[in-house]
Design an enzyme around this catalytic site. Structure first.
Site, PDB file in Angstrom:
ATOM      1  N   LYS A 291       0.973  -0.733   0.600  1.00  0.00           N
ATOM      2  CA  LYS A 291       0.262  -0.037   0.113  1.00  0.00           C
ATOM      3  C   LYS A 291       0.275   1.225   0.135  1.00  0.00           C
ATOM      4  CE  LYS A 291      -3.517   1.528   2.645  1.00  0.00           C
ATOM      5  NZ  LYS A 291      -4.536   1.412   4.109  1.00  0.00           N
TER       6      LYS A 291
ATOM      7  N   SER B 256      -8.732   1.981   3.086  1.00  0.00           N
ATOM      8  CA  SER B 256      -7.945   2.994   2.155  1.00  0.00           C
ATOM      9  C   SER B 256      -6.693   1.839   1.473  1.00  0.00           C
ATOM     10  CB  SER B 256      -7.162   3.986   3.593  1.00  0.00           C
ATOM     11  OG  SER B 256      -7.133   3.691   4.266  1.00  0.00           O
TER      12      SER B 256
ATOM     13  N   SER C  48      -9.731  -0.062   6.995  1.00  0.00           N
ATOM     14  CA  SER C  48      -8.638   0.037   5.762  1.00  0.00           C
ATOM     15  C   SER C  48      -8.310  -1.234   5.385  1.00  0.00           C
ATOM     16  CB  SER C  48      -8.546   1.390   6.227  1.00  0.00           C
ATOM     17  OG  SER C  48      -8.375   2.637   6.242  1.00  0.00           O
TER      18      SER C  48
END
Length: 502
Positions: free
Chosen positions: A88, A163, A187
């Protein structure tokens, strides 16, 4: 309504093999690290243009690492030797930018890997790319001014989540066999649910987080509730990754060690399971609720006893307000001082009956230090209520989010205050609009309690989109929900490749 889609087995080959399967092939020399890396790069080349989930790459650095892995002797190889993967874009990785979706970090190229990334590299993983996030990692949609919008491999008109949306999308599309995300408000779990993959929110504090953004580069204080979150296409891969990521932080490592205990059970029928899948406290779409209850029926056919009435002795609305106080305080820590003062001054004018999210943000930012300690005391009591519940049950199965993956909606983007940025948006729950940030409700259960939670596909679909659940387990007993997810996966199947990516 729930679709009657078949449950398909995990692919035994091609881009959709699990990390465990690829590692077995690498160790047996049935495939080389360079060949495996190229296979995944070809999949990215083929499909990423339509999805935009992988947003930065270091191909030369990855090829060099893969060549080194191929030249290692067979004995003594590290556990992830030769395995390509992405992480990420909230983690600092040498050789690639680390932006967290912020334009002012577009040129930020760290000189040191984040601690979780360093642990994966030490284990032999080959990090070849970064995956997309919302700006500031605060949304369940992964779009930002630096890299644009990521799309769900099941339906490009839908969000892959956030996210860690790029993370889950990359796994579902076959771009990577393993991913490193993070989780403070769902997330990691929400993108896993939206994209039909597995994710794990560990117990708080077991994975060091230095080098994760936020906080901003150069800041070293850790945030409450924020954890590293591995994502994968199988529950077995999640446990493999967790074992490699667990460690004390750099300040404590001279004296402390962490040992996660074994799962409470090894047979599905021995797990004491509670189910909460209704809208008595938190928003839940009707079609998604039906899918979860169908999953519970699948478990019962496997001999699992599922109790639909059991709950911890907790005031859920008060718990949610407590969670919002903490997470909105954290979100507000990045607001400019002048804006913060404006928000704090507005708190004095609020009606006590105003429970809008801007009002909640204003109260969170205006909280005095001694008042925050009162929140800490109430949270300690909540920890103990969960502990008491887990003397009678091993797991709580509940929704991961209010709905399955929803359509892109970027209205209000760009404001520093997330409550204002999201204000024009709404969640469509069973045809009724709900405040957008109500999406924090179901994820907050595990975050506020510091509890481990494994996101797992149910094999059920709503409107052609995957429906997952979260399996919440006892504090520091991460292997219990992970093992349950693995045992169910063996019986019912797990990840199903999206048709457009095969």
């Amino acid at each position: 309504m729930q679709d009657s889609a078949p449950i398909l087995p995990i692919s035994a080959g091609g881009s959709f093999s699990t990390a465990t399967q690829w590692l077995e092939a690498l160790r047996a020399r049935r495939i080389g690290a360079v060949e495996l890396l190229n296979l995944h790069l070809q999949q990215v080349e083929k499909h990423n243009g339509a999805l935009n989930v992988v947003v930065a790459q270091d191909i030369e650095g990855a090829l060099e690492a893969a060549r080194r892995a191929d030249n290692l002797p067979s004995s003594g190889r590290p556990p992830l030797s030769g395995l390509p993967m992405t992480v990420k874009d909230t983690y600092e990785v040498v050789g690639m930018p680390a932006t967290c979706g912020f334009p002012f970090l577009a040129d930020h190229r760290p000189q040191r890997d984040a601690d979780p990334v360093a642990r994966l590299k030490s284990a032999g993983a080959i990090i070849f790319g970064k995956t997309n996030v919302p700006a500031g990692a605060f949304d369940w949609q992964s779009f930002n001014p630096v890299y644009g919008t990521s799309k769900n491999p099941w339906d490009a008109s839908r969000s892959p989540g956030g996210s860690s949306g790029g993370s889950a999308g990359a796994l579902a599309a076959g771009f990577t066999p393993l991913e490193l995300g993070s989780d403070m408000g769902g997330s990691g779990r929400v993108p896993a649910h939206f994209c039909g993959v597995f994710g794990h929110k560990p117990s708080y504090g077991v994975i060091p987080m230095r080098g994760h953004i936020p906080p901003l580069p150069g800041q070293i204080a850790s945030f409450e509730m924020g954890v590293g979150s591995p994502l994968a296409r199988s529950a077995q891969d999640l446990e493999l990754a967790l074992d490699l990521l667990i460690a004390p932080d750099e300040r404590s490592q001279r004296a402390w060690s962490i040992a996660i205990p074994a799962s409470r059970h090894e047979r599905l029928q021995d797990f004491r399971v509670a189910l909460w899948a209704d809208d008595s406290a938190y928003a839940l779409d009707d079609g998604y609720r039906e899918a979860i209850h169908a999953y519970a029926d699948d478990l019962r056919r496997l001999g699992v006893v599922v109790d639909e009435g059991a709950r911890p002795d907790i005031d859920w609305q008060a718990a949610y307000e407590m969670y919002l106080t903490i997470i909105l305080s954290i979100a507000g820590s990045g607001v400019e001082a002048s804006e913060a003062r404006e928000v704090i001054e507005s708190a004095a004018l609020l009606s006590p009956n105003d429970f809008s999210y801007p009002a909640r943000m204003a109260r969170a930012l205006s909280l005095r230090h001694f008042e925050y300690y009162a929140v800490t005391e109430r949270r300690e009591k909540l920890f103990r209520a969960w502990r008491d519940f887990f003397t009678r049950y091993d797991l709580l199965i509940c929704p991961t989010f209010a709905t399955v993956a929803y359509e892109h909606d970027h209205r209000g983007a760009g404001a520093a205050d997330p409550t204002r940025a999201c204000k024009p948006r709404a969640l469509n729950v069973s045809g009724q609009p709900r405040p957008y940030l109500d999406g924090l409700q179901w994820p907050s259960l595990a975050n506020l309690g510091d509890l481990p939670s494994t996101a797992a596909p149910t094999g059920r679909f709503v409107g052609g989109l995957p429906a997952g659940v979260q399996l919440i387990g006892p504090y520091l007993e991460d292997r219990t929900p992970l093992r349950f997810a693995h045992l169910v996966e063996r019986e019912l199947g797990g990840f199903v490749p999206p048709p457009g990516c095969q």
